[in-house]
Design an enzyme around this catalytic site. Structure first.
Site, PDB file in Angstrom:
ATOM      1  N   MET A 266     -15.326 -36.266  30.234  1.00  0.00           N
ATOM      2  CA  MET A 266     -14.952 -35.830  31.583  1.00  0.00           C
ATOM      3  C   MET A 266     -13.457 -36.116  31.788  1.00  0.00           C
ATOM      4  SD  MET A 266     -18.220 -36.304  34.013  1.00  0.00           S
ATOM      5  CE  MET A 266     -18.120 -38.026  34.397  1.00  0.00           C
TER       6      MET A 266
ATOM      7  N   HIS B 167      -9.501 -42.504  27.326  1.00  0.00           N
ATOM      8  CA  HIS B 167      -9.076 -43.854  26.961  1.00  0.00           C
ATOM      9  C   HIS B 167      -9.430 -44.080  25.491  1.00  0.00           C
ATOM     10  CE1 HIS B 167     -13.319 -44.746  27.357  1.00  0.00           C
ATOM     11  NE2 HIS B 167     -13.300 -44.387  28.639  1.00  0.00           N
TER      12      HIS B 167
ATOM     13  N   GLN C 287     -27.487 -43.132  27.926  1.00  0.00           N
ATOM     14  CA  GLN C 287     -27.097 -41.716  27.816  1.00  0.00           C
ATOM     15  C   GLN C 287     -27.222 -41.239  26.365  1.00  0.00           C
ATOM     16  OE1 GLN C 287     -23.683 -39.540  29.854  1.00  0.00           O
ATOM     17  NE2 GLN C 287     -22.684 -40.119  27.946  1.00  0.00           N
TER      18      GLN C 287
ATOM     19  N   GLN D 198     -23.740 -34.317  37.837  1.00  0.00           N
ATOM     20  CA  GLN D 198     -24.260 -35.639  37.473  1.00  0.00           C
ATOM     21  C   GLN D 198     -23.883 -36.731  38.482  1.00  0.00           C
ATOM     22  OE1 GLN D 198     -22.101 -35.512  33.607  1.00  0.00           O
ATOM     23  NE2 GLN D 198     -21.638 -37.651  33.944  1.00  0.00           N
TER      24      GLN D 198
ATOM     25  N   GLY E 120     -11.750 -45.503  24.068  1.00  0.00           N
ATOM     26  CA  GLY E 120     -13.164 -45.259  23.731  1.00  0.00           C
ATOM     27  C   GLY E 120     -13.346 -43.821  23.275  1.00  0.00           C
ATOM     28  N   HIS E 121     -12.796 -42.874  24.063  1.00  0.00           N
ATOM     29  CA  HIS E 121     -12.883 -41.460  23.671  1.00  0.00           C
ATOM     30  C   HIS E 121     -12.104 -41.231  22.372  1.00  0.00           C
ATOM     31  CE1 HIS E 121     -13.031 -41.127  28.233  1.00  0.00           C
ATOM     32  NE2 HIS E 121     -14.152 -40.527  27.874  1.00  0.00           N
TER      33      HIS E 121
HETATM   34  O1  PAF Z   1     -20.218 -39.657  29.264  1.00  0.00           O
HETATM   35  C1  PAF Z   1     -19.624 -38.738  29.840  1.00  0.00           C
HETATM   36  O2  PAF Z   1     -18.381 -38.693  29.916  1.00  0.00           O
HETATM   37  C2  PAF Z   1     -20.420 -37.627  30.501  1.00  0.00           C
HETATM   38  O3  PAF Z   1     -21.610 -38.124  31.008  1.00  0.00           O
HETATM   39  C3  PAF Z   1     -20.664 -36.419  29.561  1.00  0.00           C
HETATM   40  C4  PAF Z   1     -21.490 -36.820  28.354  1.00  0.00           C
HETATM   41  C5  PAF Z   1     -19.342 -35.831  29.119  1.00  0.00           C
HETATM   42  C6  PAF Z   1     -21.455 -35.340  30.303  1.00  0.00           C
HETATM   43  O4  PAF Z   1     -20.758 -34.842  31.404  1.00  0.00           O
END
Ligand code: PAF
Length: 279
Positions: free
Chosen positions: A30, A34, A154, A61, A36-37
């Site tokens: 989203m 950072h 998740q 969400q 982590g990504h």
């Molecule tokens: O973890 C996230 O950033 C969100 O929940 C995701 C998996 C991109 C879904 O919108």
């Protein structure tokens, strides 16, 4: 790096890449990226596959009283970070295109894991995540997709979704990345002021302390309650949950004690989650 803003242009790129036998990895985000990504993207790049990063703040969400309106957004910074680590494609769809995209043959299942922990206090969360992930997987048809272990529920939910809808995408987990004080990286950490950060760094300290105590003397009820009190004493505003669950999210912990400790707390109005493996 290619920046693709439409579903059609993205699919055209993917088609030509697949014709040249490339495997596709997707890192859904989203934005407000950072380490982590970035660690997920680097992990995917290491496998010599084409890496697509999607940036989409998914309105479905978020609950009515949650932080959708103020969710941090910094697309130009994100794009620069992604260029630096040689991401192949960034998918930056327009909200309306994704929201109106129809996945005709795929009916979203209702999974038991949606109802517990984060799903109990955020009932829109997993149905909303599922809705968008189904669309992204249908559009991109990734061979691999990467999700961080910080959002362990998740990650499990996505695995169940993939199984139930028979997607051919392999889900790859990435380790939780922490800042130097131990706080698990999250875009929501940007909401914390300095005093709140001092409180937040205790989350992992308490998780590790609880783990040590449990392994010394397995008395979850007593140990979890004692540590909940400590969390409140050190300034956590509210504990949403602090629970042990087996690897498949069962409340009954197996004899070998293969399980995880999950936590969600509010510090001020910021909700933070974390988890650690116990055995
Ligand atoms: O973890 C996230 O950033 C969100 O929940 C995701 C998996 C991109 C879904 O919108």
């Amino acid at each position: 790096m290619i920046i693709s803003r439409s579903i059609k242009s993205l699919q055209k790129q993917i088609k030509s890449l697949k014709l040249r036998n490339n495997k596709i990895s997707l890192v859904p985000t989203m934005g407000s990226l950072h380490e982590g990504h970035l660690s997920l993207i680097k992990k995917a790049k290491g496998k010599k596959r084409i890496v697509i990063v999607s940036i989409f703040i998914n309105p479905t969400q978020f609950g009515a009283n949650e932080d959708f309106a103020k969710y941090p957004k910094n697309t130009s910074r994100d794009i620069n970070l992604l260029k630096k680590i040689s991401t192949d494609i960034v998918f930056l769809p327009h909200n309306k295109d994704i929201l109106k995209y129809k996945t005709s043959k795929l009916k979203q299942p209702k999974l038991p894991v949606e109802k517990i922990l984060c799903g109990k206090s955020r009932p829109r969360y997993f149905p909303g995540v599922g809705k968008i992930i189904i669309k992204l997987f249908d559009i991109i048809k990734p061979d691999y997709a990467y999700f961080g272990e910080k959002d362990y529920q998740q990650l499990y939910f996505i695995k169940q979704l993939v199984k139930s809808l028979k997607f051919h995408t392999k889900i790859i987990p990435g380790k939780t990345i922490r800042d130097s004080s131990g706080i698990a990286l999250s875009s929501r950490n940007l909401y914390l002021n300095d005093a709140q950060k001092l409180i937040a760094k205790n989350i992992i300290v308490i998780l590790r302390k609880t783990k040590r105590e449990l392994l010394r003397n397995w008395n979850p009820l007593k140990i979890l309650n004692q540590n909940k009190k400590i969390l409140i004493d050190i300034g956590v505003s509210k504990i949403d949950y602090f629970e042990l669950r087996s690897e498949n999210f069962n409340k009954n912990i197996p004899k070998d004690r293969k399980c995880r400790l999950f936590i969600a707390v509010f510090i001020g109005s910021t909700r933070l989650i974390d988890n650690i493996k116990i055995n």
